[in-house]
Design a protein around this motif. Structure first.
Motif, PDB file in Angstrom:
ATOM      1  N   UNK A 140      -2.832   0.813  -3.224  1.00 56.80           N
ATOM      2  CA  UNK A 140      -2.252   2.158  -3.309  1.00 56.80           C
ATOM      3  C   UNK A 140      -2.057   2.598  -4.758  1.00 56.80           C
ATOM      4  N   UNK A 141      -1.892   1.625  -5.677  1.00 57.65           N
ATOM      5  CA  UNK A 141      -1.815   1.972  -7.098  1.00 57.65           C
ATOM      6  C   UNK A 141      -3.161   2.519  -7.579  1.00 57.65           C
ATOM      7  N   UNK A 142      -4.241   1.876  -7.124  1.00 55.60           N
ATOM      8  CA  UNK A 142      -5.585   2.338  -7.486  1.00 55.60           C
ATOM      9  C   UNK A 142      -5.826   3.731  -6.916  1.00 55.60           C
ATOM     10  N   UNK A 143      -5.430   3.941  -5.656  1.00 51.80           N
ATOM     11  CA  UNK A 143      -5.624   5.251  -5.021  1.00 51.80           C
ATOM     12  C   UNK A 143      -4.858   6.345  -5.757  1.00 51.80           C
ATOM     13  N   UNK A 144      -3.672   5.994  -6.266  1.00 54.87           N
ATOM     14  CA  UNK A 144      -2.833   6.977  -6.952  1.00 54.87           C
ATOM     15  C   UNK A 144      -3.366   7.322  -8.337  1.00 54.87           C
ATOM     16  N   UNK A 145      -3.825   6.304  -9.071  1.00 51.68           N
ATOM     17  CA  UNK A 145      -4.116   6.482 -10.492  1.00 51.68           C
ATOM     18  C   UNK A 145      -5.582   6.712 -10.836  1.00 51.68           C
ATOM     19  N   UNK A 182      -9.097  -6.551  -2.309  1.00 51.19           N
ATOM     20  CA  UNK A 182      -9.220  -5.186  -1.789  1.00 51.19           C
ATOM     21  C   UNK A 182      -9.047  -4.159  -2.903  1.00 51.19           C
ATOM     22  N   UNK A 183      -8.043  -4.370  -3.760  1.00 48.59           N
ATOM     23  CA  UNK A 183      -7.800  -3.434  -4.863  1.00 48.59           C
ATOM     24  C   UNK A 183      -8.952  -3.452  -5.858  1.00 48.59           C
ATOM     25  N   UNK A 184      -9.504  -4.636  -6.119  1.00 48.33           N
ATOM     26  CA  UNK A 184     -10.612  -4.749  -7.071  1.00 48.33           C
ATOM     27  C   UNK A 184     -11.847  -4.020  -6.559  1.00 48.33           C
ATOM     28  N   UNK A 185     -12.159  -4.198  -5.281  1.00 43.93           N
ATOM     29  CA  UNK A 185     -13.331  -3.520  -4.713  1.00 43.93           C
ATOM     30  C   UNK A 185     -13.120  -2.007  -4.659  1.00 43.93           C
ATOM     31  N   UNK A 186     -11.892  -1.577  -4.391  1.00 45.64           N
ATOM     32  CA  UNK A 186     -11.598  -0.145  -4.385  1.00 45.64           C
ATOM     33  C   UNK A 186     -11.776   0.440  -5.785  1.00 45.64           C
ATOM     34  N   UNK A 187     -11.339  -0.310  -6.794  1.00 44.03           N
ATOM     35  CA  UNK A 187     -11.483   0.145  -8.176  1.00 44.03           C
ATOM     36  C   UNK A 187     -12.957   0.295  -8.545  1.00 44.03           C
ATOM     37  N   UNK A 188     -13.773  -0.688  -8.178  1.00 49.09           N
ATOM     38  CA  UNK A 188     -15.211  -0.621  -8.476  1.00 49.09           C
ATOM     39  C   UNK A 188     -15.864   0.515  -7.694  1.00 49.09           C
ATOM     40  N   UNK A 189     -15.420   0.712  -6.450  1.00 47.35           N
ATOM     41  CA  UNK A 189     -15.970   1.792  -5.623  1.00 47.35           C
ATOM     42  C   UNK A 189     -15.710   3.153  -6.268  1.00 47.35           C
ATOM     43  N   UNK A 190     -14.529   3.301  -6.881  1.00 46.07           N
ATOM     44  CA  UNK A 190     -14.166   4.591  -7.470  1.00 46.07           C
ATOM     45  C   UNK A 190     -14.748   4.794  -8.861  1.00 46.07           C
ATOM     46  N   UNK A 191     -14.862   3.725  -9.634  1.00 45.28           N
ATOM     47  CA  UNK A 191     -15.271   3.848 -11.033  1.00 45.28           C
ATOM     48  C   UNK A 191     -16.741   3.512 -11.242  1.00 45.28           C
ATOM     49  N   UNK A 192     -17.281   2.596 -10.422  1.00 44.60           N
ATOM     50  CA  UNK A 192     -18.634   2.123 -10.646  1.00 44.60           C
ATOM     51  C   UNK A 192     -18.612   0.785 -11.369  1.00 44.60           C
ATOM     52  N   UNK A 193     -19.778   0.311 -11.786  1.00 44.83           N
ATOM     53  CA  UNK A 193     -19.880  -1.020 -12.390  1.00 44.83           C
ATOM     54  C   UNK A 193     -19.942  -0.990 -13.912  1.00 44.83           C
TER      55      UNK A 193
END
Length: 395
Positions: free
Chosen positions: A256-261, A220-231
């Protein structure tokens, strides 16, 4: 479906997948290394997977010839850096490390260097960039393979028996697999294709990278990171580095760490748009605007962000006029000292009256959009005006 049939199917879809366990399992199942999910060139090429080549290099198992190509520059550079670290000793780099750009005698120079014994070292590294003998021909060129010239013929002979004390590395954005030299390179050494990843595979890639840094990054965190940053792997690696520092001794990076940072891709692009407008970089600003118009919920978000940055610029200019210490000025502006310093540089070169005119123009655009004018045309017009000298230098 048997292993061979499955591999053929994946190759036809443009993917060469290396199974660590040897099971031939599909992507996303246990036993498959996420970093092996690098797009391949279809069946028939002697491709070595990125993670396999990198692991070999880091263990000191070096080949005499490498062909590394593709549009994912981060992976290409990582292999390049790994090879240089493994082959070249800093104290003898001037004698044993050579980079050759395209030119009339590029192949000849490469072969002369490759056939020279290294100076007080085990090996020398010769890097050949965008070699005309392997890259695709320009449109309108001959369809069939032309007879090899002297340089090509010499290279073909060299590849039959490469010098073991030389590592010959060919780097290219794209290669033509139909050409004789390309085929010979693929047969003689390791051909590693590095192409951009799809979102699901980028998520697996960043999970594995987090693991290599001693952290667990859940799905979940990995997909959220890619969703926010791109590929873009370079951006992903940079954001992951920030997250690793943020969580400290914690073993896991959570959603939540990804959402925060990590700011969303749209938020990051909006900041870049504002910066481009402030610096009057029209081409960059227009390109960012085009991308953002398809990402934000409403164009007024972009106008609001631009207005906020110009108000910030006006505030920083006023604080600078009072000659306050930088740290105190940053606190009053409620900005990080580094961000304040960057804004102060822009403020120093901007005219106060021009900043006020820009803010008035943004307000007019806001009212125009709310009154029914076309948002895209209005925004494009404003950005063109603001990057065309509206915030003129005082000098």
């Amino acid at each position: 479906m048997g292993r061979g049939a499955r591999h053929r199917l994946l190759s036809e879809r443009g993917w060469l997948i290396h199974s660590v366990s040897g099971t031939g399992a599909p992507a996303g199942t246990p036993g498959v290394d996420p970093e092996s999910l690098i797009p391949g060139g279809g069946g028939g090429t002697a491709a070595v997977h990125y993670h396999e080549a990198l692991a070999e290099i880091r263990k000191g198992t070096l080949r005499s010839v490498y062909l590394v190509f593709g549009e994912e520059g981060f992976l290409v550079e990582e292999l390049y850096r790994a090879l240089r670290a493994a082959v070249v000793r800093p104290e003898t780099a001037d004698f044993n490390f050579h980079v050759l750009e395209p030119g009339p005698d590029q192949i000849g120079q490469a072969l002369r260097l490759a056939q020279t014994q290294p100076f007080f070292a085990e090996r020398r590294l010769v890097v050949v960039k965008e070699c005309p003998a392997i890259v695709p021909r320009r449109r309108g060129g001959p369809e069939e393979e032309a007879p090899a010239d002297g340089g090509d013929a010499d290279l073909l002979r060299y590849l039959e028996a490469p010098v073991p004390t030389t590592v010959l590395l060919f780097l290219a954005t794209a290669v033509d697999a139909r050409r004789k030299v390309t085929r010979a390179l693929m047969a003689a050494g390791a051909a590693v294709e590095c192409q951009p990843l799809k979102p699901e595979d980028a998520a697996m890639w960043v999970q594995r990278r987090a693991e290599s840094q001693g952290k667990r990054l859940g799905t979940q965190a990995a997909h959220l990171l890619v969703e926010r940053v791109g590929t873009d792997l370079r951006l992903l690696a940079g954001e992951l580095e920030k997250l690793v520092l943020y969580v400290g001794r914690a073993a896991e990076i959570r959603p939540r760490d990804v959402e925060t940072m990590v700011a969303s891709l749209a938020e990051t692009e909006i900041y870049r748009l504002s910066d481009a407008v402030l610096r009057r970089e029209r081409a960059q600003a227009v390109a960012l605007l085009e991308r953002l118009l398809g990402q934000v919920d409403h164009p007024l978000q972009l106008l609001s962000a631009l207005a906020g940055r110009f108000r910030q610029l006006l505030l920083v200019k006023a604080l600078a006029a009072r000659r306050l210490p930088p740290r105190e000025a940053a606190q009053r502006a409620r900005m990080h000292p580094y961000a304040y310093g960057k804004m102060a540089e822009l403020a120093a070169a901007a005219d106060r009256d021009a900043i006020i005119r820009a803010l008035k123009r943004l307000l007019e655009a806001d009212l125009a959009i709310k009154s029914g004018f076309d948002p895209r045309i209005t925004l494009e017009t404003v950005v063109a005006e603001l990057t065309g000298g509206e915030v003129a230098s005082e000098t």
